[in-house]
Design a protein around this motif. Sequence first.
Motif, PDB file in Angstrom:
ATOM      1  N   ARG A  42       0.957  -1.212   0.017  1.00 28.20           N
ATOM      2  CA  ARG A  42      -0.059   0.033   0.153  1.00 28.20           C
ATOM      3  C   ARG A  42       0.900   1.382  -0.042  1.00 28.20           C
ATOM      4  N   ARG A  45       2.193   1.722  -3.490  1.00 25.63           N
ATOM      5  CA  ARG A  45       1.168   1.994  -4.345  1.00 25.63           C
ATOM      6  C   ARG A  45       0.929   3.804  -4.242  1.00 25.63           C
ATOM      7  N   ALA A  46       0.945   4.028  -2.886  1.00 25.48           N
ATOM      8  CA  ALA A  46       0.728   5.672  -2.586  1.00 25.48           C
ATOM      9  C   ALA A  46       1.813   6.399  -3.230  1.00 25.48           C
ATOM     10  N   GLU A 148      -4.029   6.083   0.903  1.00 27.70           N
ATOM     11  CA  GLU A 148      -3.861   4.661   1.540  1.00 27.70           C
ATOM     12  C   GLU A 148      -4.119   4.334   3.209  1.00 27.70           C
TER      13      GLU A 148
ATOM     14  N   ARG B  31      -8.353   4.483  -3.028  1.00 30.93           N
ATOM     15  CA  ARG B  31      -7.891   3.452  -2.041  1.00 30.93           C
ATOM     16  C   ARG B  31      -8.753   2.255  -1.972  1.00 30.93           C
ATOM     17  N   LEU B  35      -5.443  -4.402  -4.420  1.00 32.71           N
ATOM     18  CA  LEU B  35      -4.065  -4.366  -4.581  1.00 32.71           C
ATOM     19  C   LEU B  35      -3.922  -5.554  -5.811  1.00 32.71           C
TER      20      LEU B  35
END
Lengths: 187, 385
Positions: A42, A45-46, A148, B31, B35
């Motif tokens: 996460r 990804r941010a 995130e 968000r 994933l």
Amino acid sequence: MLLSPVALTPAIADDGAVAGLARAASAGDRGAFAQLHARFARAVRALLLAHAPLREVDDLLQETFLQAWRARAALREPDRFGAWLFAIGRSLAGRARRRAPREELPESLPAPGAERHAQLAAEGAEALAALRELPEAYRETLAMRLIEGLSGPEIAAATGLTHGSVRVNLHRGMELLRERLHAGVKR
Amino acid sequence: MNDPHDDPLFDPALPADAELGALERRFAPLRERPLPPLPPLTDAAPEGVAPRLRLLRGGRAAAAAVLLLAAAAGAWRLSIGAGGAAGGGASGGDASGGASEREPRAPVASAVEGAALDVSLARRDGAVRVEPAAGGAARDGTDPDALQLGDRIVCEPGGGARVRVGAIGWLELAERTELRVAAGHGDRTREGGWHLELERGTVDATIFAAPRVFALGTPAGIAVDLGCIYRTTVDGEGRVFLSVVAGSVSFESGGRKVHVPAGAGCRAWPMVGPGVPSWDDDAPELKELLRLYDESRLCGDGVTAEERIEQLLALLGPKPAPRASLSLWHLLAGLAPDAPPALRTQLADRLAALVPPPEKAPLERCRSGDAEALAEWREALELHW
């Protein structure tokens, strides 16, 4: 075989486990690397969202971890695994950005067809565009927090920054982001 | 600044104020996206192999491709899951002159092993015909019939076509293009699944597959797909220009492998094979020097390779951007075995000034042209490509 994503993403706790996992992964332990992926995906990804064309973020996320795996033997400071991983992510994002100078932000946001979701997508795209105009340190920290949902201590553990630095980045970044969004509304 | 124990920006568990809450909601669509999973961790790197995961890369990729990404990624992941070895150990390869002991397997199947090749003419614009493999009347191509091995699709002036390749992608054929279905087994989980030959004209390939499942042959080499979108043009003399939009291609001929990443292109000549790749946005002077260098391998032009490389290095300047390593590495790796050691050293040192070789590939070994060390170095350089 594909490794399945974990159901619950464990926090990037500053519990000393990261260094041990990184050391094991560096020696070729796939399970340890999968745990690192679960902890850091996460945050990475941010970081990518803060830098890279939106349409490529998921792809780059996978590639960041693959590059990290392939370069695992070069990891010299296991306790700074996060910083090392982010350096790879930034590098890949930079390449992607150079290749894609223009981007239609809302393109890959979810939920075509639903009016409510479409509105949310447009607002999210506008906020992301404003966030990407911030200085790098603020941009990355805020993306981890706002996109995130990472906490300050988690961001600190992931990036290697002190808690104080994370707080400063968050608050100064927020101020700038607020200014930009308000300016956008006035325009 | 707020007290750390009463700061919802620092601690999301605390109730957010109205502004922060509104911002969090604005970012919620991002968000909430799932994933992607951890990719297959192939041990490709130690073998000097570069598995490419990029299903789509580059700003020039059409928006339509984005919409197809999710479906294609699903298919691709299924493929990997069923046959990961095909995408791992066989992908990429060292891009040097081919002297390595780790010479990869042949890029494509040499014989058909199954009947279901699953290639079809999905669309025809204007004058398009299909010439069957074993003589007989040409089909008019109006139906999206399955194409047979050996069939040749001919797009006349003003014509164009789309050829569907199994479930892994498609090829867009421009006018004045001839494409032949050359080989394959139609299995998307194994390398050599499809091999088509571009005899002349232009093809835009969009392939979502594990590396080396699809290959496009040309008179000057084989473009082995590593999961990407690329354009290949063959002119009337068999000269080829390959330009990669997304992902990467391994352009191979006679044991020589040239890695062409997204945003770069490469020329190739019959009997010579691929030249040195360069970035699309490299200076025209640099591209011209590279072209002259490559063509001098075909027929000397009175300028020695050393002189040409001197010119190239002078043009690049003392400290070019790290991405210049794409051309520099291929120049170094492509030097003939009898190239002057001083020239090899000069190139290696200039490259090392941009991005030093990794520890396991000492500069001395790279200077001596050690294929294994050069492959290791390339792995490190790819971060900049």
